[in-house]
Design a protein around this motif. Structure first.
Motif, PDB file in Angstrom:
ATOM      1  N   ILE A  62       1.356  -1.146   0.463  1.00 58.97           N
ATOM      2  CA  ILE A  62      -0.126  -0.659   0.166  1.00 58.97           C
ATOM      3  C   ILE A  62       0.632   0.995   0.190  1.00 58.97           C
ATOM      4  O   ILE A  62       0.093   1.953  -0.920  1.00 58.97           O
ATOM      5  CB  ILE A  62      -0.803   0.290   1.807  1.00 58.97           C
ATOM      6  N   LEU A  63       2.055   1.041   0.980  1.00 56.77           N
ATOM      7  CA  LEU A  63       2.595   2.300   1.170  1.00 56.77           C
ATOM      8  C   LEU A  63       3.357   2.839  -0.254  1.00 56.77           C
ATOM      9  O   LEU A  63       3.367   3.945  -0.691  1.00 56.77           O
ATOM     10  CB  LEU A  63       3.903   2.468   2.393  1.00 56.77           C
ATOM     11  N   ILE A  64       4.308   1.608  -0.954  1.00 55.28           N
ATOM     12  CA  ILE A  64       4.682   1.823  -2.280  1.00 55.28           C
ATOM     13  C   ILE A  64       4.453   2.199  -3.207  1.00 55.28           C
ATOM     14  O   ILE A  64       4.290   3.264  -3.607  1.00 55.28           O
ATOM     15  CB  ILE A  64       5.754   0.514  -1.995  1.00 55.28           C
ATOM     16  N   GLY A  65       3.165   1.470  -3.338  1.00 49.94           N
ATOM     17  CA  GLY A  65       2.325   1.549  -4.794  1.00 49.94           C
ATOM     18  C   GLY A  65       1.032   3.439  -4.016  1.00 49.94           C
ATOM     19  O   GLY A  65       1.196   3.305  -5.331  1.00 49.94           O
ATOM     20  N   VAL A  99       7.492  -0.535  10.711  1.00 47.52           N
ATOM     21  CA  VAL A  99       7.285  -1.345   9.225  1.00 47.52           C
ATOM     22  C   VAL A  99       7.169   0.562   8.009  1.00 47.52           C
ATOM     23  O   VAL A  99       7.285   0.557   7.361  1.00 47.52           O
ATOM     24  CB  VAL A  99       5.644  -2.342   8.465  1.00 47.52           C
ATOM     25  N   ILE A 100       6.016   0.774   8.373  1.00 44.82           N
ATOM     26  CA  ILE A 100       5.832   1.675   7.833  1.00 44.82           C
ATOM     27  C   ILE A 100       7.466   2.909   7.817  1.00 44.82           C
ATOM     28  O   ILE A 100       7.738   3.671   6.727  1.00 44.82           O
ATOM     29  CB  ILE A 100       4.486   2.504   8.822  1.00 44.82           C
ATOM     30  N   VAL A 101       7.963   2.984   8.900  1.00 45.96           N
ATOM     31  CA  VAL A 101       8.799   3.937   8.349  1.00 45.96           C
ATOM     32  C   VAL A 101      10.020   3.215   8.079  1.00 45.96           C
ATOM     33  O   VAL A 101      10.932   3.779   6.988  1.00 45.96           O
ATOM     34  CB  VAL A 101       9.737   4.183  10.409  1.00 45.96           C
ATOM     35  N   ASP A 102      10.646   2.117   7.804  1.00 52.02           N
ATOM     36  CA  ASP A 102      11.635   0.681   7.475  1.00 52.02           C
ATOM     37  C   ASP A 102      11.295   1.735   5.829  1.00 52.02           C
ATOM     38  O   ASP A 102      11.963   1.500   5.524  1.00 52.02           O
ATOM     39  CB  ASP A 102      11.657   0.013   8.058  1.00 52.02           C
ATOM     40  N   ILE A 105      12.246   4.941   4.897  1.00 55.56           N
ATOM     41  CA  ILE A 105      13.128   5.165   5.976  1.00 55.56           C
ATOM     42  C   ILE A 105      13.894   6.099   5.001  1.00 55.56           C
ATOM     43  O   ILE A 105      14.491   6.978   4.516  1.00 55.56           O
ATOM     44  CB  ILE A 105      13.819   4.670   6.436  1.00 55.56           C
ATOM     45  N   ASP A 106      13.708   5.697   3.609  1.00 52.45           N
ATOM     46  CA  ASP A 106      14.549   6.461   2.626  1.00 52.45           C
ATOM     47  C   ASP A 106      14.545   7.613   1.792  1.00 52.45           C
ATOM     48  O   ASP A 106      14.962   8.661   1.093  1.00 52.45           O
ATOM     49  CB  ASP A 106      14.982   5.157   1.365  1.00 52.45           C
ATOM     50  N   GLU A 107      12.854   7.602   2.131  1.00 57.02           N
ATOM     51  CA  GLU A 107      11.865   9.610   1.962  1.00 57.02           C
ATOM     52  C   GLU A 107      12.662  10.311   2.576  1.00 57.02           C
ATOM     53  O   GLU A 107      11.982  11.843   2.768  1.00 57.02           O
ATOM     54  CB  GLU A 107      10.721   9.261   1.597  1.00 57.02           C
ATOM     55  N   GLU A 171      19.573  21.732   4.592  1.00 60.19           N
ATOM     56  CA  GLU A 171      19.535  22.310   3.603  1.00 60.19           C
ATOM     57  C   GLU A 171      18.906  20.811   2.640  1.00 60.19           C
ATOM     58  O   GLU A 171      17.906  21.052   1.683  1.00 60.19           O
ATOM     59  CB  GLU A 171      20.908  22.910   2.623  1.00 60.19           C
ATOM     60  N   GLU A 172      19.226  19.475   2.556  1.00 55.98           N
ATOM     61  CA  GLU A 172      19.170  18.189   1.622  1.00 55.98           C
ATOM     62  C   GLU A 172      17.180  18.346   2.289  1.00 55.98           C
ATOM     63  O   GLU A 172      16.728  17.770   1.264  1.00 55.98           O
ATOM     64  CB  GLU A 172      19.541  17.247   2.338  1.00 55.98           C
ATOM     65  N   PHE A 173      17.255  18.534   3.801  1.00 57.62           N
ATOM     66  CA  PHE A 173      15.788  18.539   3.974  1.00 57.62           C
ATOM     67  C   PHE A 173      14.577  19.108   2.888  1.00 57.62           C
ATOM     68  O   PHE A 173      14.015  18.506   2.526  1.00 57.62           O
ATOM     69  CB  PHE A 173      15.640  18.228   5.388  1.00 57.62           C
ATOM     70  N   ASP A 174      15.288  20.254   3.316  1.00 58.09           N
ATOM     71  CA  ASP A 174      14.639  21.467   1.992  1.00 58.09           C
ATOM     72  C   ASP A 174      14.280  21.163   0.602  1.00 58.09           C
ATOM     73  O   ASP A 174      13.215  21.283   0.264  1.00 58.09           O
ATOM     74  CB  ASP A 174      14.871  22.855   2.328  1.00 58.09           C
TER      75      ASP A 174
END
Length: 199
Positions: A62-65, A99-102, A105-107, A171-174
């Protein structure tokens, strides 16, 4: 960090490690949830017959799609069904949060969690600054390591170096938030005074 999120994390701490998640899924291979995207503030009009409902689904799929719905400001309501009744088993909340955070997490996007109407509700914390995100991810640091975050923060001890490090993170987060949210995101929102600063 969002206060309701902090309370929920404290309530169900410590968060699970990836090893705990993996071990749990070996025993519960077919674990599925009912999920529904809802516009914030429309919680009284929830319909599980909506086109944005995903019954009996894998939470990662669900999260990925459907990640774009979260970017568009929707909340994701998650529960499970038993005997035709939807009621979230609270013992599954630490599993779900890990599971959701993992999965996301790349985002590097800070999330908000709360419990409402027998559901775990998640959304993107658009008000979070770099310090909020740091606090949030500290709570899930041991997803990968299995250790508590306070073993090694990764932030330089020297105050000047630490400030440079945190500025770079901001800055990276922004940049990432600007790419995701466009004009809705205000860069540097970790400094409230910058919002009201005179030009």
């Amino acid at each position: 960090m969002d206060q309701l999120t902090a309370i929920l994390i404290e309530k169900y701490s410590p968060m699970w490690t990836n090893k705990q998640v993996w071990e749990y899924e070996q025993i519960h291979e077919e674990i599925k949830f009912d999920a529904l995207y809802v516009q914030p503030g429309n919680n009284k009009e929830i319909s599980w017959k909506s086109k944005l409902a995903y019954p009996n689904s894998n939470i990662r799929d669900i999260l990925i799609g459907t990640f774009d719905y979260l970017l568009d400001g929707y909340e994701l309501w998650i529960t499970n069904s038993k005997n035709n009744q939807r009621k979230l088993d609270t013992s599954l909340i630490p599993y779900l949060m890990a599971v959701i955070v993992d999965t996301m997490i790349d985002e590097e996007i800070c999330l908000k969690f709360r419990e409402e109407q027998d559901c775990l509700v998640i959304s993107i914390d658009t008000q979070a600054d770099v310090i909020d995100c740091k606090e949030f991810f500290e709570e899930f640091y041991h997803l990968a390591t299995g250790f508590n975050f306070d073993v090694n923060t990764g932030i330089p001890e020297d105050e000047t170096e630490a400030e440079i490090y945190l500025t770079r993170l901001q800055e990276e987060f922004d940049e990432k938030m600007k790419a995701n949210l466009g004009d809705r995101y205000l860069p540097g929102n970790n400094d409230p005074d910058s919002i009201h600063a005179k030009e």
